[in-house]
Motif scaffolding. Structure first.
Motif, PDB file in Angstrom:
ATOM      1  N   ASN A  57       0.819  -1.216   0.000  1.00 59.75           N
ATOM      2  CA  ASN A  57       0.000   0.000   0.000  1.00 59.75           C
ATOM      3  C   ASN A  57       0.849   1.260   0.000  1.00 59.75           C
ATOM      4  N   VAL A  58       1.962   1.237   0.734  1.00 55.66           N
ATOM      5  CA  VAL A  58       2.850   2.408   0.742  1.00 55.66           C
ATOM      6  C   VAL A  58       3.386   2.656  -0.663  1.00 55.66           C
ATOM      7  N   LEU A  59       3.812   1.602  -1.350  1.00 57.87           N
ATOM      8  CA  LEU A  59       4.346   1.778  -2.706  1.00 57.87           C
ATOM      9  C   LEU A  59       3.269   2.295  -3.657  1.00 57.87           C
ATOM     10  N   LYS A  60       2.045   1.803  -3.508  1.00 60.99           N
ATOM     11  CA  LYS A  60       0.974   2.253  -4.382  1.00 60.99           C
ATOM     12  C   LYS A  60       0.655   3.732  -4.156  1.00 60.99           C
ATOM     13  N   LYS A  61       0.669   4.151  -2.899  1.00 62.73           N
ATOM     14  CA  LYS A  61       0.306   5.534  -2.575  1.00 62.73           C
ATOM     15  C   LYS A  61       1.470   6.501  -2.730  1.00 62.73           C
ATOM     16  N   GLU A  62       2.693   6.023  -2.499  1.00 59.28           N
ATOM     17  CA  GLU A  62       3.839   6.927  -2.442  1.00 59.28           C
ATOM     18  C   GLU A  62       4.964   6.455  -3.364  1.00 59.28           C
ATOM     19  N   PHE A  63       4.592   5.894  -4.511  1.00 59.66           N
ATOM     20  CA  PHE A  63       5.614   5.337  -5.404  1.00 59.66           C
ATOM     21  C   PHE A  63       6.638   6.397  -5.817  1.00 59.66           C
ATOM     22  N   SER A  64       6.180   7.626  -6.006  1.00 56.49           N
ATOM     23  CA  SER A  64       7.114   8.687  -6.414  1.00 56.49           C
ATOM     24  C   SER A  64       8.199   8.910  -5.367  1.00 56.49           C
ATOM     25  N   ASP A  65       7.872   8.676  -4.090  1.00 55.46           N
ATOM     26  CA  ASP A  65       8.854   8.849  -3.023  1.00 55.46           C
ATOM     27  C   ASP A  65       9.930   7.766  -3.046  1.00 55.46           C
ATOM     28  N   TRP A  66       9.566   6.585  -3.562  1.00 54.99           N
ATOM     29  CA  TRP A  66      10.460   5.439  -3.481  1.00 54.99           C
ATOM     30  C   TRP A  66      10.989   4.984  -4.831  1.00 54.99           C
ATOM     31  N   LYS A  67      10.565   5.662  -5.900  1.00 56.50           N
ATOM     32  CA  LYS A  67      10.965   5.262  -7.244  1.00 56.50           C
ATOM     33  C   LYS A  67      12.477   5.288  -7.415  1.00 56.50           C
ATOM     34  N   ASP A  68      13.105   6.367  -6.989  1.00 55.54           N
ATOM     35  CA  ASP A  68      14.554   6.470  -7.154  1.00 55.54           C
ATOM     36  C   ASP A  68      15.280   5.377  -6.365  1.00 55.54           C
ATOM     37  N   THR A  69      14.780   5.081  -5.163  1.00 49.89           N
ATOM     38  CA  THR A  69      15.390   4.016  -4.364  1.00 49.89           C
ATOM     39  C   THR A  69      15.278   2.677  -5.081  1.00 49.89           C
ATOM     40  N   LEU A  70      14.089   2.379  -5.605  1.00 37.47           N
ATOM     41  CA  LEU A  70      13.874   1.116  -6.298  1.00 37.47           C
ATOM     42  C   LEU A  70      14.777   0.991  -7.519  1.00 37.47           C
ATOM     43  N   PHE A  71      14.803   2.026  -8.359  1.00 44.02           N
ATOM     44  CA  PHE A  71      15.622   1.941  -9.561  1.00 44.02           C
ATOM     45  C   PHE A  71      17.112   1.941  -9.230  1.00 44.02           C
ATOM     46  N   GLY A  72      17.474   2.571  -8.112  1.00 45.45           N
ATOM     47  CA  GLY A  72      18.867   2.517  -7.681  1.00 45.45           C
ATOM     48  C   GLY A  72      19.284   1.108  -7.273  1.00 45.45           C
ATOM     49  N   ILE A  73      18.387   0.397  -6.597  1.00 47.42           N
ATOM     50  CA  ILE A  73      18.677  -0.990  -6.221  1.00 47.42           C
ATOM     51  C   ILE A  73      18.814  -1.860  -7.470  1.00 47.42           C
TER      52      ILE A  73
END
Length: 368
Positions: A57-73
């Motif tokens: 749910n956090v990713l669905k609601k706040e994906f923009s906040d975590w996008k850079d982290t995900l793509f960095g991984i």
């Protein structure tokens, strides 16, 4: 994404703040969302938690906040499969929340200020895998608490993880016999440490009872089996089980603390005020409680109406299994209806989360 240190300005007039500052009751933010956790801390929260559904749910609601982290991984680990990427992302979310709670952790000498991270739900039958992941999570930050399901394999994992110094939080738990089995397993782990001269003063275990999910199961099983209850009585099943477990914990002096989760109404807050317990409350319910006119007063000592308990006990066999101290053996935990339903949901959400990671790793060429 950068996260500033949470402000020390508190909403001292809010019902939740008064709950935590006029009674022994603590509350956590039932999410690892940094936005929601900031609100919770302002209102007196001293912890937070995650599970596969919450992370999804956090990713669905706040994906923009975590996008850079995900793509960095993804870019930094070119050979990793989607599950390794997903778990690194889950860990990043957890550690971020733990950093926000670190001032509370330090102020309270480790008793409060923890972020609960949940083990892989697909490991629910594998004690060794649960323990290994628990020990790993424990190494990520000083204030991590590790969630393990109360299955047959989970009970053995609680003892071993506790022995290894992990502060556990039992989850996928709904009943009095599950809560007792957890507390006994933790005691065994603590006593093994004490016998070997290892410290236990920084281990603060918790055992969740998912009160709302027990209520849900009462409604499902009565509809399935054609049982007609008095309207509203099923909404008290979780409260009754929690209060009975609390009385047993206090009588026996267990070092594990009970935690209420899975909110469905204000009863899951108001009825537990005054207990030396933890309430892990979703953000939307926090807002509703803080806007409500429900009086903040101690009710933990108030018994559930005996008429309600008697009807549930007489008419619903699974309530008897949930309410009686010996209502289930450890071998029966996996097959209990609320356990099976919750494990299925957690596994489904975990695989949905893997799908989000997969889409980031292999973008759909049919879409711009």
């Amino acid at each position: 994404m950068t996260t500033s240190t949470p402000t020390q300005e508190y909403d001292t007039g809010s019902p939740l703040y008064r709950t935590t500052h006029t009674t022994p009751t603590d509350y956590w933010n039932d999410s690892c969302s940094t936005r929601e956790l900031a609100y919770a801390i302002r209102n007196g929260a001293v912890g937070a938690t995650t599970n596969p559904s919450i992370v999804l749910n956090v990713l669905k609601k706040e994906f923009s906040d975590w996008k850079d982290t995900l793509f960095g991984i993804i870019s930094g680990n070119s050979t990793w499969p989607e599950d390794k990427v997903a778990w690194r992302l889950i860990e990043e979310l957890g550690v971020r929340g733990a950093q926000m709670l670190l001032p509370v952790f330090e102020r309270e000498n480790g008793r409060k200020g923890r972020l609960s991270m949940q083990t892989n739900p697909t490991y629910f039958r594998d004690t060794a895998a649960l323990v290994e992941q628990a020990v790993h999570f424990d190494s990520l930050a000083p204030n991590i608490q590790v969630k393990i399901p109360v299955t047959e394999a989970g009970i053995a994992a609680f003892e071993e993880a506790t022995y290894r110094g992990v502060t556990i939080n039992a989850t996928v738990s709904f009943t009095v016999p599950q809560a007792i089995a957890v507390a006994e397993a933790v005691e065994r782990g603590l006593k093994r440490r004490e016998k070997e001269g290892k410290p236990v003063d920084r281990i603060f275990p918790a055992c969740t009872i998912m009160v709302g999910r027990l209520d849900d199961w009462m409604k499902v099983v009565t509809a399935r089996d054609g049982i007609l209850l008095t309207p509203g009585y099923a909404d008290w099943a979780g409260v009754a089980a929690f209060k009975k477990a609390y009385a047993i914990y206090r009588q026996r002096g267990y070092r594990t603390r009970l935690l209420s989760a899975a909110y469905r109404s204000h009863l899951h807050w108001s009825q537990f005020i005054g207990g030396d317990v933890i309430l892990t409350i979703p953000y939307d319910w926090q807002v509703l409680f803080n806007q409500s006119k429900v009086e903040v007063k101690e009710r933990m000592q108030d018994p559930v109406d005996p008429k309600i308990v008697d009807e549930l006990y007489a008419m619903v066999p699974d309530f008897r299994r949930a309410y009686d101290e010996d209502g289930m053996s450890i071998k029966e935990f996996n097959g209990f209806g609320a356990t099976a339903r919750t494990l299925r949901v957690f596994c489904e959400h975990y695989h949905e989360l893997l799908g989000i990671v997969r889409d980031a790793m292999i973008p759909n060429p049919d879409k711009k």
